[in-house]
Design a protein around this motif. Structure first.
Motif, short mmCIF file in Angstrom:
data_model
loop_
_atom_site.label_atom_id
_atom_site.label_comp_id
_atom_site.label_asym_id
_atom_site.label_seq_id
_atom_site.Cartn_x
_atom_site.Cartn_y
_atom_site.Cartn_z
N LEU A 228 6.29 -37.16 -2.38
CA LEU A 228 5.59 -35.98 -2.88
C LEU A 228 4.54 -35.45 -1.91
CD1 LEU A 228 5.07 -37.05 -6.62
CD2 LEU A 228 6.84 -35.56 -5.70
N ASN B 180 2.19 -29.96 -8.89
CA ASN B 180 3.18 -30.09 -9.95
C ASN B 180 4.07 -31.30 -9.65
OD1 ASN B 180 5.26 -29.23 -8.21
ND2 ASN B 180 4.96 -27.09 -8.77
N ARG B 181 4.91 -31.65 -10.58
CA ARG B 181 5.68 -32.90 -10.43
C ARG B 181 6.70 -32.83 -9.31
NH1 ARG B 181 10.61 -32.25 -12.73
NH2 ARG B 181 11.08 -34.46 -12.68
N GLU B 182 6.90 -31.63 -8.76
CA GLU B 182 7.80 -31.47 -7.61
C GLU B 182 7.06 -31.65 -6.29
OE1 GLU B 182 11.36 -30.39 -8.11
OE2 GLU B 182 10.63 -31.42 -9.88
N GLY B 183 5.76 -31.92 -6.36
CA GLY B 183 4.98 -32.16 -5.15
C GLY B 183 4.41 -30.91 -4.53
N GLU B 184 4.46 -29.79 -5.25
CA GLU B 184 3.87 -28.56 -4.73
C GLU B 184 2.37 -28.57 -5.03
OE1 GLU B 184 4.58 -23.73 -5.08
OE2 GLU B 184 5.53 -25.08 -6.50
N LEU C 175 9.73 -33.76 -1.16
CA LEU C 175 10.62 -32.95 -1.99
C LEU C 175 10.56 -31.48 -1.57
CD1 LEU C 175 12.47 -33.52 -4.31
CD2 LEU C 175 10.58 -33.30 -5.89
N GLN C 176 9.35 -31.01 -1.26
CA GLN C 176 9.17 -29.62 -0.86
C GLN C 176 9.86 -29.35 0.48
OE1 GLN C 176 7.67 -27.15 -2.75
NE2 GLN C 176 7.73 -28.76 -4.28
#
Lengths: 270, 454
Positions: B388, B428-432, A65-66
């Motif tokens: 992720l 975080n849920r965004e994969g950061e 996603l990043q």
């Protein structure tokens, strides 16, 4: 009575017929074989088998996603013309290897965040495009202010758009006011780049309406909360978005009076 | 009389103009999500000793660090310009010029053996005070007080509880002696600080699960039992189901029967459990009382169904099943047997440890790719599959934070042919990736987040 010559002729005739018959049979057999091979065999057979491969072997997403966000950011940072940017923003899904809805939305956002002056310079063409559009009726969510809902719905000219589409919805059809309509319906596109909320306000699904009075030069004369969301911070952010987008392009002379006296009511979101 | 008539005519004329020139309403549309710029400013000091001043500075650092975890929501900015505010008066316009929407101002002064720390949260947009509170603390209360203040600040802005007061239960083998592998239960703050050892079995603890009210931890233990057979006493090993009461620190055995496997989790009310049991080689998920009693099948299939995870309200369960031929993720309504069964994943060589978000909207799981496990996220309808992690070791056992904003997981790195490290990380849920929670603490496994207080 017996004629050797006649028998010999008969023999050769039958032999010829037999050879021709067998030849025809072999030929037909070959043709049928070739035909059936062409229809059901060979490479096409392999293709059918390939087509039947189970979906389980489709790979997992390659990019994180990043990484996808970084790609979107690079695309957004690429200096392209606004017209090209808009075109790209309308059909990003086809260019994606993976269906990343969030990322696509961010792409839209970034493109909208392009240079404010570029946005304003394209207003003329925006108005020209909008002026010929046929306006359609659309049922719109009622405002929180009682007693005004029906009257206001009659004036709503743009509904809640799920996509970035360019068609207009609503039931406003006063052709005498087309210059006014054309001007005000372009305003949301100017404000959207600045209409942002933190997640904790987005989650609350609030709605407010702000009345904006616009001067002859496109400047904001004043803004007022027409319908409050009940959350002052939400109303303030809506007003800030309007002020950030101002000044708007100068309106045509015939609508200056209406814009400065009656203004336009902007719904956040509806 | 003429004036009245004239006034009426003018009034009617004006009204007509207004009626003709009504204002149109235009929808601007939904707002884009944005991050707020938040400043946790340096504290002001009243009458304060040097030791207490140091204590106050550390407290500010804890608050700043807490908000750094939520950097997907807040731009946490460190300002040094003191010309814009003080604790009691704030120059709002100067802050808004820099785009700052929330300002956390504080003041510290001596009180008893510690400090009185007062905090105000200013909303610079509405020019209002969102929070005004204070806490008295000594050094021993520093981290707890810091997280409590952070949570109060977060709630005042978002209206929701944060993860700052939550903790993470996990297993570590750091007490192993040579080849004698031992795995014990530990507890730490959400940020990896204040690690506390919970068990000392000198054995192997497996699969912890925290009760909804955070008072109990259920886990499996490889225990030794004496068995008498034909007048001979022999020692056998069994996987027992145990319960630790965090209030009394007492451990009790829930079940020592053969056949109870690891992986038991609490039901939403905390009174029963879901557990995988295998009869005749086929594993199914059952609901049963904490100490046994009547059992009910949640799944019933000739294939194996394992590794359940349920939402906070108990209406949705995800688990792993081989019913499609490979290990794939399914969801079901656990209140009845095989109810609303749905296959969620259709890709992946081997999927593992599916875990539902608290609201039941998403599932995070590990999947075997190119010789390693990586983490993926999919919504509970089976759409929107996101990757992720990548190029980050082998990542397993993901679990959502109680507010659904974060995921903790284990990450294994091979150092050389003889050594590998496995630690707990947070993203975080965004994969950061946000950071490493354990370090030099043996190999860590099975992180479980405690729940938010109801």
């Amino acid at each position: 009575m017996y004629s050797y010559q006649a028998e010999q002729q008969k023999f050769w005739k039958n032999l010829g017929l037999s050879l021709v018959g067998h030849g025809l049979f072999i030929l037909i057999a070959l043709l049928v074989g070739k035909l059936s091979f062409s229809l059901f065999g060979g490479n096409e057979k392999i293709e059918i088998i390939r087509a039947a491969v189970r979906v389980d072997v489709v790979g997992m997403p390659k990019y994180t996603l990043q990484e996808l966000k970084e790609i979107q950011k690079k695309i957004a940072d690429d200096p392209i013309q606004p017209a090209e940017a808009s075109k790209g923003a309308q059909e990003p899904v086809a260019k994606k290897e993976e269906p990343k809805e969030d990322v696509i939305k961010e792409g839209d956002l970034v493109i909208k965040e392009q240079d404010k002056t570029k946005k304003k310079s394209s207003l003329g063409s925006l108005l020209a495009n909008y002026s010929d559009k046929k306006v359609k009726a659309k049922e719109v969510k009622q405002g929180s202010k009682e007693g005004t809902g029906k009257d206001l719905d009659a004036l709503i000219i743009e509904g809640n758009r799920l996509s970035k589409g360019s068609s207009l919805v609503g039931d406003y059809s006063d052709t005498e006011n087309s210059a006014y309509v054309s001007y005000v319906q372009a305003i949301p596109e100017l404000i959207k780049p600045y209409w942002k909320l933190p997640s904790y306000l987005l989650d609350k699904k609030l709605q407010c309406r702000i009345r904006v009075y616009i001067g002859a030069n496109g400047q904001i004369i004043k803004t007022e909360v027409y319908e409050t969301s009940g959350q002052p911070e939400f109303d303030t952010r809506a007003q800030m978005a309007i002020k950030s987008a101002a000044p708007f392009p100068s309106p045509a002379a015939e609508v200056v009076s209406q814009l400065s006296r009656s203004g336009v009511i902007l719904g956040f979101p509806l | 009389m003429k004036k009245i008539i004239l006034s009426l005519v003018i009034l009617m004329f004006s009204f007509n103009i207004l009626a003709q020139e009504g204002a149109a309403i235009i929808a601007v549309g939904e707002a884009e999500q944005d991050k707020d710029k938040l400043v946790v400013d340096d504290s002001e000091f009243g009458s304060i000793s040097s030791d207490n001043k140091k204590l106050a500075l550390e407290l500010i650092d804890i608050i700043r660090n807490d908000f750094n975890f939520y950097k997907h929501k807040f731009n946490n900015v460190d300002y040094k310009d003191k010309g814009k505010n003080s604790f009691s008066t704030v120059l709002f316009d100067k802050w808004t010029e820099d785009g700052v929407t929330y300002l956390v101002a504080s003041k510290a002064e001596n009180k008893g053996a510690g400090i009185e720390f007062s905090v105000k949260v200013y909303n610079t947009l509405t020019k209002t005070i969102a929070l005004s509170t204070s806490a008295s603390l000594t050094r021993t209360q520093l981290r707890e007080a810091g997280h409590r203040l952070s949570d109060a600040i977060y709630r005042s802005i978002t209206g929701k509880p944060s993860v700052f007061l939550s903790k993470i239960v996990f297993i570590s083998d750091r007490s192993s002696v040579g080849k004698d592998k031992r795995k014990e239960l530990y507890l730490m703050d959400f940020d990896g600080n204040r690690v506390e050892r919970l068990t000392s079995f000198n054995s192997m603890v497996l699969s912890p699960s925290v009760s909804p009210d955070n008072t109990r931890i259920m886990f499996s233990l490889i225990a030794s039992h004496k068995e008498t057979s034909q007048k001979k006493v022999r020692t056998i090993k069994n996987i027992d189901l145990m319960m630790l009461d965090l209030r009394t620190k007492k451990v009790s055995t829930l079940s020592a029967r053969p056949g109870i496997n690891s992986g038991a989790i609490f039901t939403a009310d905390g009174e029963r459990m879901y557990v995988t049991l295998s009869y005749g080689g086929n594993a199914d998920i059952y609901e049963m009382g904490l100490t046994g009693g009547k059992m009910r099948k949640v799944t019933s299939h000739y294939a194996d169904d394992v590794d359940p995870s349920v939402t906070a309200d108990g209406t949705l369960m995800t688990f792993l099943s081989s019913r499609s031929g490979r290990a794939h993720i399914y969801t079901t309504d656990p209140r009845e047997t095989e109810k609303n069964m749905k296959r969620i994943s259709f890709v992946g060589q081997f999927n593992a440890t599916p875990r539902l978000s608290p609201d039941g909207k998403e599932i995070v799981f590990a999947s075997w790719v190119d010789g390693l496990f990586d983490l993926y996220r999919i919504d509970a309808q089976g759409n929107n599959l996101f990757r992720l992690t990548k190029d980050f070791g082998s990542n397993e056992e993901p679990v959502y934070s109680p507010d659904g904003e974060f995921v903790v997981f284990t990450s294994r790195r091979v150092i050389n042919s003889r050594k590998a490290v496995q630690d707990i990380w947070i993203m975080n849920r965004e994969g950061e990736i946000l950071g490493q929670l354990t370090q030099d603490f043996g190999e860590c496994f099975s992180p479980q987040w405690t729940n938010l207080p109801k």
